[in-house]
Write a protein that holds these residues in place. Sequence first.
Motif, PDB file in Angstrom:
ATOM      1  N   GLN A  40      -3.534   8.121   5.395  1.00 40.47           N
ATOM      2  CA  GLN A  40      -4.298   7.534   4.293  1.00 40.47           C
ATOM      3  C   GLN A  40      -3.553   6.333   3.737  1.00 40.47           C
ATOM      4  O   GLN A  40      -2.327   6.376   3.566  1.00 40.47           O
TER       5      GLN A  40
ATOM      6  N   TRP B  41      -9.051   6.194   5.217  1.00 43.57           N
ATOM      7  CA  TRP B  41      -8.594   7.320   6.033  1.00 43.57           C
ATOM      8  C   TRP B  41      -8.745   7.010   7.518  1.00 43.57           C
ATOM      9  O   TRP B  41      -9.677   6.309   7.933  1.00 43.57           O
TER      10      TRP B  41
ATOM     11  N   ASP C 141      -8.964   4.038  -1.392  1.00 42.73           N
ATOM     12  CA  ASP C 141      -8.358   4.810  -0.311  1.00 42.73           C
ATOM     13  C   ASP C 141      -9.096   4.578   1.000  1.00 42.73           C
ATOM     14  O   ASP C 141     -10.332   4.423   1.018  1.00 42.73           O
TER      15      ASP C 141
ATOM     16  N   TYR D 120       0.820  -1.201   0.000  1.00 37.70           N
ATOM     17  CA  TYR D 120       0.000   0.000   0.000  1.00 37.70           C
ATOM     18  C   TYR D 120       0.857   1.255   0.000  1.00 37.70           C
ATOM     19  O   TYR D 120       1.891   1.315   0.669  1.00 37.70           O
TER      20      TYR D 120
ATOM     21  N   SER E  63      -3.604   3.675   0.334  1.00 41.36           N
ATOM     22  CA  SER E  63      -4.104   3.662  -1.036  1.00 41.36           C
ATOM     23  C   SER E  63      -3.520   2.485  -1.798  1.00 41.36           C
ATOM     24  O   SER E  63      -2.310   2.213  -1.707  1.00 41.36           O
TER      25      SER E  63
END
Length: 117
Positions: free
Chosen positions: A98, A107, A105, A34, A100
């Motif tokens: 975050q 948070w 995504d 990630y 991704s």
Amino acid sequence: QVQLVESGGGLVQAGGSLRLSCAASGFTFTFSSYVMSWYRQAPGEERELVAVVHSGGRTMYSDSVKGRFTISRDDVKNRVYLQMDSLKPEDTADYFCQSSRNGYDSWGQGTQVTVSS
């Protein structure tokens, strides 16, 4: 379900340092795959990108923090860090972690950083 939990915020005088931490869990794929980022949002302002660390460790910083902040990741502990040095009052904001991957995504809830002059 991805969960990101930030910690380490607080009140600090200008010129001081803070280290933010983001604990990550619930990933479908290995954490190391990630892209992890820190964003911040000051009162009345839009959220802005602060720093990014890619899979493999390549980093990128916004011009406003370059040379003062350092992003890092621990792929064993599933954590990402933001070392913030030489803090300025304009760094005051809520800081968000975050994750991704392939356009998806997630948070965290954020941690507040206040820098007094």
